[in-house]
Each structure stands twice: as structure tokens, then as C-alpha cells.
Motif scaffolding. Structure first.
Motif, PDB file in Angstrom:
ATOM      1  N   GLY A  75      64.684  23.152  29.353  1.00 54.48           N
ATOM      2  CA  GLY A  75      65.559  24.199  29.870  1.00 54.48           C
ATOM      3  C   GLY A  75      67.017  23.945  29.558  1.00 54.48           C
ATOM      4  O   GLY A  75      67.798  24.881  29.356  1.00 54.48           O
ATOM      5  N   GLU A  76      67.378  22.666  29.484  1.00 50.53           N
ATOM      6  CA  GLU A  76      68.769  22.310  29.210  1.00 50.53           C
ATOM      7  C   GLU A  76      69.133  22.449  27.741  1.00 50.53           C
ATOM      8  O   GLU A  76      70.298  22.248  27.366  1.00 50.53           O
ATOM      9  N   THR A  77      68.163  22.789  26.873  1.00 52.53           N
ATOM     10  CA  THR A  77      68.504  23.071  25.472  1.00 52.53           C
ATOM     11  C   THR A  77      69.007  24.498  25.299  1.00 52.53           C
ATOM     12  O   THR A  77      69.381  24.879  24.189  1.00 52.53           O
ATOM     13  N   ASP A  78      69.022  25.284  26.371  1.00 48.90           N
ATOM     14  CA  ASP A  78      69.559  26.646  26.325  1.00 48.90           C
ATOM     15  C   ASP A  78      71.074  26.571  26.137  1.00 48.90           C
ATOM     16  O   ASP A  78      71.801  26.153  27.034  1.00 48.90           O
ATOM     17  N   GLU A  79      71.539  26.951  24.946  1.00 48.94           N
ATOM     18  CA  GLU A  79      72.966  26.868  24.634  1.00 48.94           C
ATOM     19  C   GLU A  79      73.560  28.251  24.350  1.00 48.94           C
ATOM     20  O   GLU A  79      74.516  28.357  23.574  1.00 48.94           O
ATOM     21  N   ASP A  80      73.018  29.290  24.962  1.00 46.14           N
ATOM     22  CA  ASP A  80      73.559  30.639  24.749  1.00 46.14           C
ATOM     23  C   ASP A  80      75.041  30.670  25.109  1.00 46.14           C
ATOM     24  O   ASP A  80      75.445  30.172  26.178  1.00 46.14           O
ATOM     25  N   LYS A  81      75.841  31.269  24.233  1.00 48.60           N
ATOM     26  CA  LYS A  81      77.287  31.284  24.484  1.00 48.60           C
ATOM     27  C   LYS A  81      77.938  32.410  23.706  1.00 48.60           C
ATOM     28  O   LYS A  81      77.388  32.937  22.740  1.00 48.60           O
ATOM     29  N   LYS A  82      79.117  32.754  24.148  1.00 50.62           N
ATOM     30  CA  LYS A  82      79.985  33.696  23.453  1.00 50.62           C
ATOM     31  C   LYS A  82      81.330  33.016  23.235  1.00 50.62           C
ATOM     32  O   LYS A  82      81.792  32.265  24.101  1.00 50.62           O
ATOM     33  N   THR A  83      81.953  33.279  22.102  1.00 51.24           N
ATOM     34  CA  THR A  83      83.237  32.668  21.790  1.00 51.24           C
ATOM     35  C   THR A  83      84.208  33.744  21.315  1.00 51.24           C
ATOM     36  O   THR A  83      83.840  34.615  20.517  1.00 51.24           O
TER      37      THR A  83
ATOM     38  N   GLY B 152      69.321  16.243  23.534  1.00 51.60           N
ATOM     39  CA  GLY B 152      69.545  14.845  23.881  1.00 51.60           C
ATOM     40  C   GLY B 152      68.747  14.376  25.080  1.00 51.60           C
ATOM     41  O   GLY B 152      68.216  13.256  25.089  1.00 51.60           O
ATOM     42  N   ASN B 153      68.614  15.205  26.110  1.00 51.27           N
ATOM     43  CA  ASN B 153      67.891  14.790  27.312  1.00 51.27           C
ATOM     44  C   ASN B 153      66.393  14.693  27.084  1.00 51.27           C
ATOM     45  O   ASN B 153      65.687  14.006  27.831  1.00 51.27           O
ATOM     46  N   VAL B 154      65.890  15.378  26.057  1.00 50.26           N
ATOM     47  CA  VAL B 154      64.469  15.270  25.727  1.00 50.26           C
ATOM     48  C   VAL B 154      64.167  13.891  25.143  1.00 50.26           C
ATOM     49  O   VAL B 154      63.080  13.341  25.344  1.00 50.26           O
ATOM     50  N   LEU B 155      65.126  13.327  24.424  1.00 49.49           N
ATOM     51  CA  LEU B 155      64.909  12.036  23.775  1.00 49.49           C
ATOM     52  C   LEU B 155      64.522  10.950  24.762  1.00 49.49           C
ATOM     53  O   LEU B 155      63.756  10.037  24.443  1.00 49.49           O
TER      54      LEU B 155
ATOM     55  N   TYR C 239      88.087  30.502  23.029  1.00 46.97           N
ATOM     56  CA  TYR C 239      87.511  30.287  24.363  1.00 46.97           C
ATOM     57  C   TYR C 239      86.010  30.498  24.279  1.00 46.97           C
ATOM     58  O   TYR C 239      85.532  31.524  23.767  1.00 46.97           O
ATOM     59  N   THR C 240      85.242  29.521  24.774  1.00 45.17           N
ATOM     60  CA  THR C 240      83.790  29.581  24.750  1.00 45.17           C
ATOM     61  C   THR C 240      83.257  29.761  26.168  1.00 45.17           C
ATOM     62  O   THR C 240      83.625  29.019  27.084  1.00 45.17           O
ATOM     63  N   ASP C 241      82.392  30.749  26.320  1.00 43.82           N
ATOM     64  CA  ASP C 241      81.805  31.091  27.615  1.00 43.82           C
ATOM     65  C   ASP C 241      80.292  30.884  27.520  1.00 43.82           C
ATOM     66  O   ASP C 241      79.590  31.644  26.848  1.00 43.82           O
ATOM     67  N   TYR C 242      79.784  29.827  28.188  1.00 48.94           N
ATOM     68  CA  TYR C 242      78.359  29.535  28.166  1.00 48.94           C
ATOM     69  C   TYR C 242      77.610  30.355  29.202  1.00 48.94           C
ATOM     70  O   TYR C 242      78.116  30.593  30.306  1.00 48.94           O
ATOM     71  N   LYS C 243      76.396  30.755  28.848  1.00 44.46           N
ATOM     72  CA  LYS C 243      75.532  31.448  29.805  1.00 44.46           C
ATOM     73  C   LYS C 243      75.216  30.525  30.975  1.00 44.46           C
ATOM     74  O   LYS C 243      75.221  30.943  32.145  1.00 44.46           O
ATOM     75  N   THR C 244      74.947  29.249  30.672  1.00 47.90           N
ATOM     76  CA  THR C 244      74.658  28.248  31.694  1.00 47.90           C
ATOM     77  C   THR C 244      75.448  26.996  31.371  1.00 47.90           C
ATOM     78  O   THR C 244      75.265  26.410  30.296  1.00 47.90           O
ATOM     79  N   GLU C 245      76.302  26.577  32.272  1.00 48.45           N
ATOM     80  CA  GLU C 245      77.070  25.359  32.052  1.00 48.45           C
ATOM     81  C   GLU C 245      76.197  24.141  32.346  1.00 48.45           C
ATOM     82  O   GLU C 245      75.276  24.191  33.172  1.00 48.45           O
ATOM     83  N   LEU C 246      76.485  23.029  31.669  1.00 50.93           N
ATOM     84  CA  LEU C 246      75.729  21.798  31.848  1.00 50.93           C
ATOM     85  C   LEU C 246      76.691  20.616  31.766  1.00 50.93           C
ATOM     86  O   LEU C 246      77.310  20.378  30.727  1.00 50.93           O
ATOM     87  N   LEU C 247      76.795  19.874  32.872  1.00 46.52           N
ATOM     88  CA  LEU C 247      77.653  18.689  32.891  1.00 46.52           C
ATOM     89  C   LEU C 247      76.833  17.501  32.420  1.00 46.52           C
ATOM     90  O   LEU C 247      76.352  16.680  33.199  1.00 46.52           O
ATOM     91  N   ASP C 248      76.669  17.426  31.119  1.00 41.10           N
ATOM     92  CA  ASP C 248      75.844  16.392  30.508  1.00 41.10           C
ATOM     93  C   ASP C 248      76.747  15.410  29.765  1.00 41.10           C
ATOM     94  O   ASP C 248      77.644  15.816  29.026  1.00 41.10           O
ATOM     95  N   PRO C 249      76.543  14.091  29.946  1.00 37.69           N
ATOM     96  CA  PRO C 249      77.422  13.118  29.275  1.00 37.69           C
ATOM     97  C   PRO C 249      77.267  13.101  27.760  1.00 37.69           C
ATOM     98  O   PRO C 249      78.169  12.669  27.045  1.00 37.69           O
ATOM     99  N   ILE C 250      76.113  13.562  27.245  1.00 41.62           N
ATOM    100  CA  ILE C 250      75.873  13.523  25.801  1.00 41.62           C
ATOM    101  C   ILE C 250      76.398  14.782  25.134  1.00 41.62           C
ATOM    102  O   ILE C 250      77.148  14.728  24.165  1.00 41.62           O
TER     103      ILE C 250
END
Length: 397
Positions: free
Chosen positions: A340-348, A217-220, A369-380
């Protein structure tokens, strides 16, 4: 009421069709399915997927009805209507196909039908058929589930192994909540093998796709408006934009895609263990080429089926696109950050239980429970570590 009205309208049309074709539709069979799901993160400052701290029933609830009729001794017609809460319960014809049985081994299906991608793809909407409230999202994340084309099926026995081979070719052009999806062609196969307590399934397909970059979304915000499918305008202040050549390298538009997967399942007296591994790749785009897998353990205890599932989702941000931009271009650091913010690596991790209420109804409870490698406070597309508590009732008739 809207759901009932929509189904009533379609039923009227189908009834008229059946009456008008009475000569070859005397054996009309009707079946149906549905799921009512509620979910909440139970945390006021967190949201995950469809859910936040409010209890919601609509996003994953659905109902469907299927009409099947033999046209002749070896040809049949199938129509399936599905109404989804996320589409405001507007009923749509999702399946419409003819099946012709050639002989004891071969059959052919022509029309619009469910893509036979992965282990549960063809029963994805029938919550009654599996133990989760929702199948693992690290694998079952497609932007589309159906296709229009032909599917040739070959069923046989190899030694003591049951074999089911499907080969398909088709296209798809439809509007999704994220934007237009255009599949110029899709061709591949799935092959299932089963012997006693063990089964496996492999799948592979190639396609030429145009899909909305909802995962980026942020690339758009950095793309020229005319380059975006559907011309979605991004909110916020005006930012430098990339050239059209770079935009074409970002948008998955008419690009070659490859998808593959393998599934294994072992059933013992009181246990079942199953897992899947999938690979998804779109060439020459910002698509993150994710790989996903899960392993699930189910214990059968009378009418109860407690279960635990671990799943993993790995993405590959496409920083190679930056090579197309001059180092002095002010858009380059912005695009590097957005990619870089398209990195959505996670474990559930999911713990739940399924209860067989009766022969046509099941109740389910689970906590994921989902655990992201990198959290992102993005409105989209916010990515925060969070859990979702869910309950559902699924039925068939």
C-alpha cells in the motif's frame, strides 16, 4: 578539482587516440555542455527528491564533452564523457558509437548511445535545450538512459510532413545508485512527425528487465536476503519474511516490460504548448506500473520565456501478490501495508522563467510544488507535500 582531474585524464587518452589515428581523425570536432543547479525546499521539516531546507548545488549539476570525427565520407565516430554531481563528478564514457549513412534516408548507429524513448530523452542532459530546470519527473523517471546496441534511422518527407523513424535493439548491464540494472534485451521504435507549427512523437518498446525495487523500499525488509539483487541489507528489527516463491513474484527480475508514450507540441507566434503521456509496465512484480503525463505552456517575451507546467503521476500498487500468501501467515498484513505504501500518486505544479543570457548560456528560475495523494513519513523514500525552489545556469559550447 576532481572534475578537472577526471576530464584531464580522459582528454589525455583521447588525445593519444587521435594522434595515433591521425589518418582518419583529422576533422575532430569538440563540443560541450553543462549545468549548475541549486535547490532547496526552504522548509526545515520537509525534503523532496534531492533537496531539503539546505541549499544544495551538487545533485543535479553536471558537465559533458563530446568528441566527433568523420572516419570516411559516410561514417563517423562519437564519444561523450559526462560528469554528474550525484556521482561525485566522476567522468564516465556514456556514449561511444559509430554512425554510418547508407543513403539520403537511411543511417545506422552502433555502440552505446542514448535511448530514444521520449521527446527530450536524447537531450536530457543539455539543460540549454529546454525551458525547465528539470523535465517533468512524472514522465522522465527512468532508472537508465543509455543502451548498447543498434539504432536504424529513416528520415523522409510524407507529403508535407517531415518524418523521423528510429528502430532500436540492444541490451544494458550497469550499476546504478539503486542497485544493478540488467536489460537482457530492449527493442522498439520512436516516430516523430512535424508539419509547420505542429509536431508529434510516438514511442513503444518491449524489454526483459531486472531492476532494483527502489520504489518499494519497505517491501525489501520482508524479503529473504538472498532474493534481493545486490543483497541490500535493510536496517531495522528483524521481520517475518516471505517465501522465495513470493519473493520471485515481487522482485522485477527477468520480467517482461512494456513502455509507450505520445508527445504533442504546437508552436504559435508567441506561445508554445507541449505535453506527453507515458505508460510503463513490468509484469509479475511489485512494480507499480505508473502512467505519467504533463502539459506545459511557454510564452516567448524577447529573451524571457515564462512557463507553467502541470504534471500527474498515477501508480497501481500490486495487491494481487497477496493471493500467493496464506491468510494465517504473519507476514501477510505486513506485506499488505508495505505494498500500500508504494502508492505514489501525485500532482506537480511548476512556475518558472528561462532567460537567454547570450547565444550559449541560459539562466533559469522555477518553483515546483508536489501534492501527494497520500503522504508517507518514510526514512527511505519520504513522500510529503512540499515545494522546491531552484535556480540554474546552463551552457553549451
Amino acid at each position: 578539482m576532481r572534475l578537472i582531474a577526471n576530464f584531464t585524464r580522459y582528454l589525455t587518452v583521447l588525445s593519444l587516440f587521435t594522434v595515433s589515428t591521425y589518418g582518419f581523425c583529422q576533422d575532430l570536432k569538440i563540443s560541450g555542455f553543462g549545468t549548475v543547479t541549486m535547490g532547496s525546499t526552504l522548509e526545515s521539516d520537509k525534503s523532496l527528491g534531492f533537496y531539503n531546507d539546505d541549499v544544495q548545488f551538487k545533485p543535479e549539476s553536471l558537465a559533458g564533452i563530446q568528441f566527433y570525427s568523420d572516419i570516411s565520407n559516410n561514417t563517423s565516430a562519437t564519444i561523450q564523457l559526462t560528469a554528474r554531481g550525484q556521482n561525485d563528478f566522476d567522468a564516465e564514457i556514456e556514449w561511444l558509437y559509430l554512425t554510418h549513412i547508407i543513403n539520403r534516408n537511411w543511417s545506422v548507429k552502433v555502440g552505446k548511445f542514448r535511448t530514444p524513448f521520449y521527446n527530450f530523452s536524447e537531450s536530457l542532459d543539455i539543460g540549454y535545450s529546454y525551458h525547465w530546470i528539470r523535465p517533468p519527473q512524472s514522465v522522465y523517471i527512468p532508472l537508465f538512459n543509455n543502451m548498447e546496441g543498434v539504432n536504424a534511422m529513416y528520415r523522409s518527407v510524407i507529403g508535407e510532413v517531415d518524418s523521423d523513424l528510429q528502430m532500436f535493439y540492444g541490451t544494458l548491464h550497469e550499476q546504478t545508485p539503486g542497485g544493478p540494472v540488467d536489460i537482457d534485451f530492449m527493442a522498439g521504435f520512436s516516430w516523430s512527425l512535424q508539419k509547420d507549427w505542429f509536431s508529434m512523437r510516438t514511442s513503444y518498446f518491449k524489454s526483459k528487465v531486472t531492476i532494483p525495487p527502489v520504489f518499494a523500499g519497505n517491501v525489501l525488509a520482508l524479503l529473504p536476503t538472498e532474493s534481493i539483487p545486490g543483497s541490500q541489507a535493510m536496517p531495522g528489527p528483524a521481520l517475518p519474511t516471505v517465501s522465495m516463491d513470493v519473493a520471485n513474484a515481487i522482485i522485477p527480475q527477468g520480467d517482461s516490460a512494456t513502455n509507450a508514450g505520445i508527445a504533442l507540441k504546437a508552436e504559435f507566434d508567441d506561445w508554445m504548448v507541449l505535453g506527453e503521456y507515458t505508460i510503463n509496465k513490468v509484469e509479475d512484480s511489485v512494480f507499480t506500473n505508473p502512467t505519467g503525463y504533463y502539459v506545459s505552456f511557454v510564452y516567448f517575451l524577447g529573451d524571457f520565456q515564462p512557463h507553467f507546467t502541470y504534471e500527474n503521476f498515477d501508480t497501481d500498487p500490486q495487491f494481487n501478490i497477496l493471493k500467493l500468501i496464506d491468510n494465517n501467515d504473519p507476514v501477510k498484513p505486513l506485506l499488505e501495508k508495505a505494498i500500500g505504501e508504494t502508492d505514489e500518486d501525485k500532482k506537480t505544479y511548476t512556475l518558472g522563467v528561462k532567460y537567454n543570457l547570450n547565444s550559449g548560456t541560459v539562466l533559469k528560475l522555477d518553483y515546483s510544488y508536489t501534492d501527494y495523494k497520500t503522504e508517507l513519513l518514510d526514512p527511505i523514500r519520504p513522500r510529503v507535500d512540499a515545494g522546491v525552489f531552484s535556480a540554474s545556469v546552463s551552457f553549451v559550447f
